[in-house]
Design a protein around this motif. Structure first.
Motif, mmCIF file in Angstrom:
data_model
loop_
_atom_site.group_PDB
_atom_site.id
_atom_site.type_symbol
_atom_site.label_atom_id
_atom_site.label_comp_id
_atom_site.label_asym_id
_atom_site.label_seq_id
_atom_site.Cartn_x
_atom_site.Cartn_y
_atom_site.Cartn_z
ATOM 1 N N ALA A 128 1.001 -1.172 0.153
ATOM 2 C CA ALA A 128 0.002 -0.037 -0.261
ATOM 3 C C ALA A 128 0.822 1.167 0.091
ATOM 4 N N GLU A 129 2.053 1.292 0.910
ATOM 5 C CA GLU A 129 2.796 2.399 0.858
ATOM 6 C C GLU A 129 3.503 2.651 -0.498
ATOM 7 N N HIS A 130 3.785 1.478 -1.140
ATOM 8 C CA HIS A 130 4.142 1.644 -2.606
ATOM 9 C C HIS A 130 3.162 2.376 -3.539
ATOM 10 N N TRP A 131 2.101 1.858 -3.477
ATOM 11 C CA TRP A 131 0.898 2.275 -4.261
ATOM 12 C C TRP A 131 0.768 3.758 -4.199
ATOM 13 N N ILE A 132 0.663 4.201 -2.929
ATOM 14 C CA ILE A 132 0.137 5.522 -2.562
ATOM 15 C C ILE A 132 1.578 6.379 -2.907
ATOM 16 N N GLU A 133 2.771 6.229 -2.861
ATOM 17 C CA GLU A 133 3.986 6.780 -3.114
ATOM 18 C C GLU A 133 4.164 6.903 -4.520
ATOM 19 N N HIS A 134 3.528 6.060 -5.491
ATOM 20 C CA HIS A 134 3.761 5.858 -6.976
ATOM 21 C C HIS A 134 2.418 6.537 -7.717
ATOM 22 N N ASN A 135 1.270 6.717 -6.886
ATOM 23 C CA ASN A 135 0.052 7.088 -7.403
ATOM 24 C C ASN A 135 -0.641 8.217 -6.632
ATOM 25 N N SER A 136 0.156 9.006 -6.269
ATOM 26 C CA SER A 136 -0.363 10.219 -5.400
ATOM 27 C C SER A 136 -1.340 10.881 -6.393
ATOM 28 N N ASP A 137 -1.107 11.182 -7.740
ATOM 29 C CA ASP A 137 -2.153 11.735 -8.553
ATOM 30 C C ASP A 137 -3.217 11.055 -8.526
ATOM 31 N N VAL A 138 -3.442 9.822 -8.624
ATOM 32 C CA VAL A 138 -4.444 9.050 -8.714
ATOM 33 C C VAL A 138 -5.406 9.104 -7.253
ATOM 34 N N PHE A 139 -4.475 9.414 -6.081
ATOM 35 C CA PHE A 139 -5.165 9.418 -4.860
ATOM 36 C C PHE A 139 -5.851 10.780 -5.019
ATOM 37 N N ALA A 140 -5.326 11.600 -5.398
ATOM 38 C CA ALA A 140 -5.974 12.957 -5.594
ATOM 39 C C ALA A 140 -7.185 13.082 -6.310
ATOM 40 N N ARG A 141 -7.021 12.383 -7.549
ATOM 41 C CA ARG A 141 -8.150 12.392 -8.350
ATOM 42 C C ARG A 141 -9.471 11.668 -7.823
ATOM 43 N N ALA A 142 -9.037 10.569 -7.027
ATOM 44 C CA ALA A 142 -10.142 9.730 -6.260
ATOM 45 C C ALA A 142 -10.811 10.675 -5.382
ATOM 46 N N TRP A 143 -10.015 11.345 -4.662
ATOM 47 C CA TRP A 143 -10.337 12.125 -3.421
ATOM 48 C C TRP A 143 -11.301 13.158 -3.838
ATOM 49 N N LEU A 144 -11.141 13.603 -5.074
ATOM 50 C CA LEU A 144 -11.854 15.103 -5.430
ATOM 51 C C LEU A 144 -13.134 14.539 -6.339
ATOM 52 N N ASP A 145 -12.774 13.439 -7.209
ATOM 53 C CA ASP A 145 -13.832 13.107 -8.105
ATOM 54 C C ASP A 145 -14.553 11.843 -7.826
ATOM 55 N N GLY A 146 -14.176 11.028 -6.859
ATOM 56 C CA GLY A 146 -14.762 9.609 -6.924
ATOM 57 C C GLY A 146 -13.922 8.594 -7.220
ATOM 58 N N TYR A 147 -14.165 7.272 -7.015
ATOM 59 C CA TYR A 147 -13.306 6.148 -7.471
ATOM 60 C C TYR A 147 -14.216 4.967 -7.723
ATOM 61 N N GLN A 148 -13.526 4.136 -8.409
ATOM 62 C CA GLN A 148 -13.858 2.607 -8.238
ATOM 63 C C GLN A 148 -13.063 1.825 -7.606
ATOM 64 N N VAL A 149 -13.496 0.758 -6.710
ATOM 65 C CA VAL A 149 -12.497 0.076 -5.983
ATOM 66 C C VAL A 149 -12.115 -1.239 -6.907
ATOM 67 N N GLU A 150 -10.833 -1.428 -6.568
ATOM 68 C CA GLU A 150 -10.236 -2.731 -7.515
ATOM 69 C C GLU A 150 -10.905 -3.907 -6.991
ATOM 70 N N GLU A 151 -10.904 -4.962 -7.878
ATOM 71 C CA GLU A 151 -11.488 -6.192 -7.832
ATOM 72 C C GLU A 151 -10.095 -7.195 -7.480
#
Length: 151
Positions: A128-151
């Motif tokens: 999870a640390e690796h994911w957030i470290e390399h995907n902070s832009d995705v985290f930001a978009r999800a926080w602002l716009d909504g998201y889908q949960v990985e299956e």
């Protein structure tokens, strides 16, 4: 004075492929007497029509069928769809759980949330640390716009 606006609602959309399954699912009219050759289809919407709030409108293979919150449908040309809509980001369940936990904390700034995500939620998980470290832009978009949960 002209102001600039952005869309704030999310939609569900599916690209129309002309299959019987989609024709049935969306109650698309197909005028079989009006079937066109492949050459003619390049210059025409084709023989398909979908019922919208404005009546039956033409839809072509490759166009998108959008569904509103009340179950209404409308067609969007592929090029217009690609310019106007972006798929919601897909995030891991742990990130979604974190966002749900903090969703009601109005006074929590995005900056604080991001760093708390690093410190609290992901401290025990290297993946999870690796994911957030390399995907902070995705985290930001999800926080602002909504998201889908990985299956």
């Amino acid at each position: 004075m002209i102001k600039v606006y952005r869309k704030t609602a999310t939609i569900k959309a599916e690209q129309f492929d002309g299959s019987e399954e989609m024709i049935d699912k969306y109650h698309v009219r197909c005028d079989t007497e009006y079937m066109l050759s492949d050459d003619q289809l390049k210059y025409s919407m084709g023989p398909y029509q979908i019922e919208t709030l404005e009546g039956f409108l033409n839809i072509g293979v490759g166009d998108w069928i959008a569904t509103g919150v009340n179950g209404e449908h409308w067609a969007i040309a592929d090029d217009v769809f690609k310019q106007a809509y972006a798929e919601l980001p897909v995030i891991p369940k742990a990130v979604a759980d974190y966002m749900n936990d903090y969703n009601n904390l109005i006074n929590l700034s995005f900056h604080s949330a991001l760093y708390e995500a690093f410190d609290d939620l992901f401290a025990a998980s290297q993946d999870a640390e690796h994911w957030i470290e390399h995907n902070s832009d995705v985290f930001a978009r999800a926080w602002l716009d909504g998201y889908q949960v990985e299956e």
